[in-house]
Design a protein around this motif. Structure first.
Motif, short mmCIF file in Angstrom:
data_model
loop_
_atom_site.label_atom_id
_atom_site.label_comp_id
_atom_site.label_asym_id
_atom_site.label_seq_id
_atom_site.Cartn_x
_atom_site.Cartn_y
_atom_site.Cartn_z
N SER A 67 0.92 -33.01 -20.92
CA SER A 67 0.04 -33.31 -19.84
C SER A 67 -1.41 -33.85 -20.81
O SER A 67 -2.26 -33.95 -20.79
CB SER A 67 -0.40 -32.32 -19.52
OG SER A 67 -0.66 -30.88 -19.58
N GLY A 68 -1.29 -33.05 -22.22
CA GLY A 68 -1.96 -33.61 -23.34
C GLY A 68 -3.68 -33.09 -22.76
O GLY A 68 -3.43 -31.07 -22.20
N ASP A 69 -4.50 -33.04 -24.16
CA ASP A 69 -5.70 -32.07 -24.49
C ASP A 69 -6.69 -32.02 -23.38
O ASP A 69 -6.97 -30.94 -23.21
CB ASP A 69 -6.83 -32.52 -25.37
CG ASP A 69 -5.80 -32.50 -26.87
OD1 ASP A 69 -4.13 -31.92 -26.93
OD2 ASP A 69 -5.52 -33.46 -27.52
N GLN A 70 -6.81 -33.47 -22.36
CA GLN A 70 -7.44 -32.86 -21.30
C GLN A 70 -7.13 -32.51 -20.32
O GLN A 70 -8.36 -31.22 -19.67
CB GLN A 70 -7.77 -34.35 -20.20
CG GLN A 70 -8.96 -34.28 -19.43
CD GLN A 70 -9.10 -35.99 -19.07
OE1 GLN A 70 -8.47 -36.80 -19.67
NE2 GLN A 70 -10.12 -36.27 -17.98
N GLN A 71 -5.89 -32.42 -19.77
CA GLN A 71 -5.23 -30.79 -19.02
C GLN A 71 -5.93 -30.01 -19.46
O GLN A 71 -6.40 -28.33 -18.86
CB GLN A 71 -4.10 -31.06 -18.67
CG GLN A 71 -3.58 -30.28 -17.04
CD GLN A 71 -4.09 -30.33 -16.19
OE1 GLN A 71 -4.53 -31.73 -16.29
NE2 GLN A 71 -3.85 -29.58 -15.82
N ARG A 72 -5.48 -29.19 -20.63
CA ARG A 72 -5.27 -28.01 -21.67
C ARG A 72 -7.08 -27.50 -21.81
O ARG A 72 -6.87 -26.53 -21.15
CB ARG A 72 -5.19 -27.99 -22.94
CG ARG A 72 -3.76 -28.09 -23.05
CD ARG A 72 -2.92 -28.16 -24.56
NE ARG A 72 -1.80 -28.55 -24.49
CZ ARG A 72 -0.54 -30.03 -24.75
NH1 ARG A 72 -1.85 -31.28 -24.62
NH2 ARG A 72 0.52 -29.87 -24.27
N GLU A 73 -7.40 -28.58 -21.47
CA GLU A 73 -8.84 -28.09 -21.93
C GLU A 73 -9.50 -27.58 -19.92
O GLU A 73 -10.94 -27.05 -19.68
CB GLU A 73 -10.22 -28.92 -21.84
CG GLU A 73 -9.58 -29.46 -23.95
CD GLU A 73 -10.77 -30.55 -24.00
OE1 GLU A 73 -10.99 -31.15 -23.35
OE2 GLU A 73 -10.24 -30.62 -25.43
N LEU A 74 -9.47 -27.72 -19.02
CA LEU A 74 -9.41 -27.60 -17.40
C LEU A 74 -10.22 -25.98 -17.66
O LEU A 74 -10.62 -26.11 -16.96
CB LEU A 74 -8.37 -28.21 -16.81
CG LEU A 74 -8.96 -27.97 -15.33
CD1 LEU A 74 -10.29 -28.96 -14.33
CD2 LEU A 74 -7.90 -29.39 -14.52
N PHE A 75 -8.61 -25.27 -18.12
CA PHE A 75 -8.96 -24.35 -17.39
C PHE A 75 -10.22 -23.57 -17.95
O PHE A 75 -11.25 -22.40 -17.12
CB PHE A 75 -7.53 -23.48 -17.58
CG PHE A 75 -7.92 -21.79 -17.65
CD1 PHE A 75 -7.41 -21.40 -16.25
CD2 PHE A 75 -8.25 -20.54 -18.22
CE1 PHE A 75 -7.79 -20.15 -15.93
CE2 PHE A 75 -8.39 -19.28 -17.75
CZ PHE A 75 -8.02 -19.17 -16.75
N PRO A 76 -10.41 -23.58 -19.61
CA PRO A 76 -11.62 -23.34 -20.15
C PRO A 76 -13.00 -23.38 -19.15
O PRO A 76 -13.96 -22.99 -19.72
CB PRO A 76 -11.99 -23.76 -21.87
CG PRO A 76 -10.09 -23.55 -21.50
CD PRO A 76 -9.73 -23.85 -20.19
N LEU A 77 -13.03 -24.61 -19.20
CA LEU A 77 -14.17 -25.60 -18.35
C LEU A 77 -14.79 -24.77 -16.77
O LEU A 77 -15.80 -24.59 -16.72
CB LEU A 77 -14.14 -26.69 -17.94
CG LEU A 77 -14.99 -27.97 -17.45
CD1 LEU A 77 -16.11 -28.04 -18.32
CD2 LEU A 77 -13.76 -29.10 -16.71
#
Length: 302
Positions: A123-133
């Motif tokens: 899914s790429g880095d953007q999806q991985r950053e969603l939870f911390p955001l």
């Protein structure tokens, strides 16, 4: 004030015996006044910490104070470190430093036993950053805005005061107070798009119970009975609770489960393909057959 700073003050004193307030202030990048407040807090908590003035003075622990790791069994030490690794894996702040310090105090070289990634494969880095955001927005009480796609295929723009993240049945949900509907709502995170964390800080609202949140999600749920061929066992055990599954004499499986109504349900049932042998209630079966006719006509037209 970060709890980890309290812990690190004690840790540094155990290592170096005495440090000045100025040295602590430089290390943590805070004022000496803040350090003295920390010392007062630790002292009030029963930690034998004191400060002395003059040449050679500074902040120290009483000589008799020792972090006695023998009070914790080998198993308990491992449990603490593994729990911290779990928190570190989901990138909660400060846990890596605390884990490193406790590992040294326990004299253990820990292999990281867990890795958590809340994104789908590829899914790429953007999806991985969603939870911390989202986590940071919840902690700071910031209003977020996003486009949402509901189970009926409708989309809407939402402004939500965040309460907490929920994990249920292989999916993450966001609970919050939706300003558009002026009510508590639960949103499936995978359907949230164009998420923006605004600068607006909201007053914290009381968190509803998990049961209330589940009731919101299942507000329009219907009872559905399926029969799925024996070859579909891998999906049945992945996607349904044990008590909802009955194995039939011919090897097929019957499942009775509650599902939220919506277009997504038709798509979900169609995803079983030729494994799907029966669907009830009848109106849902009729709708699925109509969907198949539509698909056949579209594909035939190509």
């Amino acid at each position: 004030m970060p709890i980890s700073r309290h812990f690190e003050i004690i840790y540094l004193l155990l290592q170096k015996k005495t440090l000045t307030a100025a040295e602590f202030a430089e290390h943590f990048e805070v004022s000496t006044r803040t350090i003295y407040r920390d010392i007062d807090t630790l002292s009030a908590a029963g930690i034998p910490i004191y400060s002395s003035r003059g040449k050679g003075g500074g902040i120290s622990l009483l000589d008799r104070y020792v972090f006695n790791t023998s009070l914790l069994s080998e198993s308990e030490q491992n449990d603490i470190l593994m729990a911290l690794q779990s928190l570190s894996a989901i990138k909660l702040p400060d846990t890596h430093d605390v884990l490193d310090k406790l590992s040294r105090l326990f004299k253990k070289d820990m292999n990281n036993w867990i890795e958590v990634d809340f994104s789908k494969w590829g899914s790429g880095d953007q999806q991985r950053e969603l939870f911390p955001l989202l986590r940071q927005a919840i902690i700071a009480h910031h209003l977020i805005e996003f486009r949402y796609y509901n189970s009926a295929g409708e989309q809407s723009q939402r402004s939500v005061e965040l309460l907490r993240l929920l994990f249920k049945d292989k999916s993450w949900y966001l609970e919050g107070h939706c300003r558009n509907s002026d009510s508590s709502r639960v949103f499936k995170i995978s359907r949230m798009k164009e998420i923006v964390v605004t600068e607006l800080v909201c007053d914290p609202r009381p968190v509803v119970t998990f049961a209330d949140a589940e009731e919101n999600v299942m507000r329009n749920a219907i009872e559905v009975t399926l029969r799925i061929a024996a070859q579909g066992a891998y999906r049945i055990f992945d996607e349904f609770a044990e008590h909802t599954i009955t194995r039939n004499e011919d090897g097929s499986y019957s499942i009775t489960e509650y599902f939220s109504e919506g277009n997504w349900l038709d798509s979900y049932l169609l995803s079983f393909g030729v494994l799907l042998e029966e669907v009830r209630p009848e109106y849902l079966r009729t709708r699925i057959l109509a969907q198949l006719d539509t698909i056949r006509n579209k594909l035939g037209g190509n």
